[in-house]
Write a protein that holds these residues in place. Structure first.
Motif, short mmCIF file in Angstrom:
data_model
loop_
_atom_site.label_atom_id
_atom_site.label_comp_id
_atom_site.label_asym_id
_atom_site.label_seq_id
_atom_site.Cartn_x
_atom_site.Cartn_y
_atom_site.Cartn_z
N MET A 1 0.85 -1.19 0.00
CA MET A 1 0.00 0.00 0.00
C MET A 1 0.89 1.24 0.00
SD MET A 1 -3.15 0.96 2.58
CE MET A 1 -4.10 -0.47 2.05
N ALA A 2 0.69 2.17 -0.92
CA ALA A 2 1.53 3.34 -1.07
C ALA A 2 0.82 4.58 -0.54
CB ALA A 2 1.89 3.53 -2.54
N GLU A 3 1.57 5.45 0.11
CA GLU A 3 1.00 6.69 0.61
C GLU A 3 0.77 7.65 -0.55
OE1 GLU A 3 1.50 9.25 4.68
OE2 GLU A 3 3.33 8.56 3.71
N LEU A 4 -0.42 8.24 -0.59
CA LEU A 4 -0.76 9.15 -1.68
C LEU A 4 0.20 10.32 -1.70
CD1 LEU A 4 -2.93 9.58 -3.92
CD2 LEU A 4 -4.12 11.06 -2.28
N ALA A 5 0.45 10.90 -0.57
CA ALA A 5 1.42 11.99 -0.40
C ALA A 5 1.66 12.14 1.08
CB ALA A 5 0.89 13.29 -0.99
N PRO A 6 2.88 12.44 1.51
CA PRO A 6 3.12 12.61 2.94
C PRO A 6 2.55 13.92 3.44
CG PRO A 6 5.11 13.09 1.69
CD PRO A 6 4.10 12.58 0.70
N PRO A 7 1.98 13.94 4.64
CA PRO A 7 1.52 15.21 5.20
C PRO A 7 2.70 16.13 5.46
CG PRO A 7 1.38 13.46 6.84
CD PRO A 7 1.76 12.80 5.55
N ALA A 8 2.47 17.43 5.34
CA ALA A 8 3.56 18.41 5.48
C ALA A 8 4.13 18.44 6.88
CB ALA A 8 3.06 19.79 5.09
N VAL A 9 3.33 18.06 7.87
CA VAL A 9 3.76 18.11 9.26
C VAL A 9 3.48 16.77 9.93
CG1 VAL A 9 3.51 20.60 9.56
CG2 VAL A 9 1.54 19.13 9.90
N GLY A 10 4.24 16.49 10.97
CA GLY A 10 4.03 15.24 11.70
C GLY A 10 3.48 15.47 13.09
N ILE B 1 -3.18 13.92 12.58
CA ILE B 1 -2.47 14.00 11.30
C ILE B 1 -2.96 12.88 10.38
CG2 ILE B 1 -0.21 14.02 10.20
CD1 ILE B 1 -0.75 16.33 12.18
N PRO B 2 -3.44 13.22 9.19
CA PRO B 2 -3.98 12.21 8.27
C PRO B 2 -2.89 11.54 7.42
CG PRO B 2 -4.26 14.37 7.30
CD PRO B 2 -3.60 14.59 8.64
N HIS B 3 -3.08 10.27 7.19
CA HIS B 3 -2.22 9.52 6.26
C HIS B 3 -3.16 8.84 5.26
CE1 HIS B 3 1.53 10.09 8.51
NE2 HIS B 3 0.74 10.04 9.57
N VAL B 4 -2.97 9.14 3.99
CA VAL B 4 -3.83 8.62 2.93
C VAL B 4 -3.04 7.60 2.12
CG1 VAL B 4 -5.28 9.17 0.96
CG2 VAL B 4 -5.06 10.82 2.83
N GLU B 5 -3.55 6.38 2.07
CA GLU B 5 -2.85 5.30 1.36
C GLU B 5 -3.74 4.72 0.28
OE1 GLU B 5 -1.71 2.71 4.57
OE2 GLU B 5 0.24 3.72 4.75
N LEU B 6 -3.11 4.27 -0.77
CA LEU B 6 -3.84 3.81 -1.96
C LEU B 6 -3.26 2.50 -2.45
CD1 LEU B 6 -5.79 4.33 -4.40
CD2 LEU B 6 -3.87 5.56 -5.46
N ARG B 7 -4.16 1.58 -2.76
CA ARG B 7 -3.80 0.42 -3.56
C ARG B 7 -4.98 0.13 -4.47
NH1 ARG B 7 -3.50 -4.30 1.05
NH2 ARG B 7 -5.73 -4.50 1.49
#
Length: 351
Positions: free
Chosen positions: A1-10, A122-128
């Protein structure tokens, strides 16, 4: 599963505008709660609260969240509050998302400039191929308001996504906590969640990513993106953990007390301080150099102190080390810098 884009902040410790605090005080008043108690925990006056140019530390908004949760911390209140956050609440950041070509573009943009939001999780969006998941990380949110903020933030995210693309539906939704106020969950998310899961996670159809947004406009999104870039650059440079370190270095007169000492003053471990500075896009060494350069320029500009005196005041053992550092910062020697400003002060007006 790949992250769509990393969030700018953690982490949630980034500066914000006042729109979210204003929204929460209005929400409390409409529910018959003493809204004055919310503003009382901040340094804001009603006039400052209404000023869109005012910037506040995240801890001020957190204090308002905590005050509101003490008045009504129910799941139903948190979800209803989250539904009040619309795309327009986020100003130029929200307009950029609305104007993006597709939902994918909007989500990538939102993650890239996430520190222009009001979220604490903090959101993490993942796509497969068959699944698009949005997971909220609340691991650094204070435990007493974590559940309230998970619900508020996810409700706000889903509401804004529907502002962008009204036909959005969730396929699955899970929370770590137990059930409560099921009608409020269904009203907000359109389905009954699962509870007692390992994480707060929403699942959507990945085909939604390629859907054109109804208000897409290339010119508008380009203009909004430029303004967001300028705004976030100013905020990241002068706020949050970076600013806390700067303030302590300035109090020391630019003398480098060491990262361990500064971390101790902030009640952090050295490792945690290093990580948080990395997440903020800087480092302890870069901040020391920045503060020393600013102070050096101010001291040299007085025309009173010699280069050796300035070096001594900034904690350099030898003037040669200071001269080398100053030339690296500015491209000129301290003496050349001082001559330039002396000449500028002595020049006749209008020249």
């Amino acid at each position: 599963m790949a992250e769509l884009a990393p969030p700018a902040v953690g982490d949630w410790d980034f500066p914000r505008g006042t729109a979210s605090i204003e929204l929460m005080t209005r929400f409390a008043a409409e529910r018959g709660l003493p809204a004055g108690k919310l503003l009382a925990v901040t340094t804001l006056s009603p006039e400052l609260l209404a000023d869109p140019a005012v910037q506040v530390d995240a801890r001020q908004e957190l204090a308002v969240v905590r005050a509101l949760a003490e008045l009504d911390g129910s799941d139903a209140a948190a979800l209803e509050l989250g539904r009040r956050y619309r795309a327009s609440t986020f100003g130029i950041f929200g307009f950029a998302c609305i104007s993006s070509p597709t939902l994918r573009d909007a989500m990538v943009f939102a993650l890239r400039y996430f520190d222009l939001s009001f979220a604490f999780c903090i959101p993490h969006v993942e796509l497969r191929d068959d699944r698009l998941t949005l997971e909220l990380d609340d691991s650094r949110v204070p435990a007493d308001v974590a559940r309230f903020l998970v619900l508020r933030d996810l409700a706000a995210i889903v509401t804004v996504m529907r502002d962008l693309l009204p036909e959005i539906t969730l396929e699955d939704l899970a929370f770590r906590h137990g059930p409560s106020a099921m009608d409020a969950y269904e009203t907000t998310f359109g389905l009954r969640p699962r509870f007692g899961a390992g994480a707060c996670r929403a699942t959507l159809d990945p085909a939604l990513l390629t859907r054109p947004l109804p208000q897409a406009n290339d010119q508008t999104v380009a203009l909004c993106a430029a303004q967001c870039e300028a705004l976030v650059a100013r905020r990241r440079q002068r706020s949050g953990i970076s600013q806390q370190v700067r303030e302590r270095l300035v109090r020391l007169g630019g003398v480098d007390a060491g990262m361990d000492e500064i971390a101790g003053q902030l009640a952090l471990s050295t490792r945690t301080l290093r990580r948080r500075l990395t997440e903020a896009g800087t480092s302890y060494r870069a901040l020391v150099d920045e503060v020393r350069q600013t102070l050096a320029e101010e001291l040299l500009d007085t025309g009173v102190l010699s280069v050796e005196d300035v070096a001594y005041r900034l904690g350099y053992a030898e003037a040669s080390s200071f001269i080398h550092a100053f030339k690296r910062w500015t491209g000129m020697t301290p003496a050349a810098f001082a001559r330039r400003f002396r000449a500028a002060r002595q020049a006749p007006p209008g020249r």
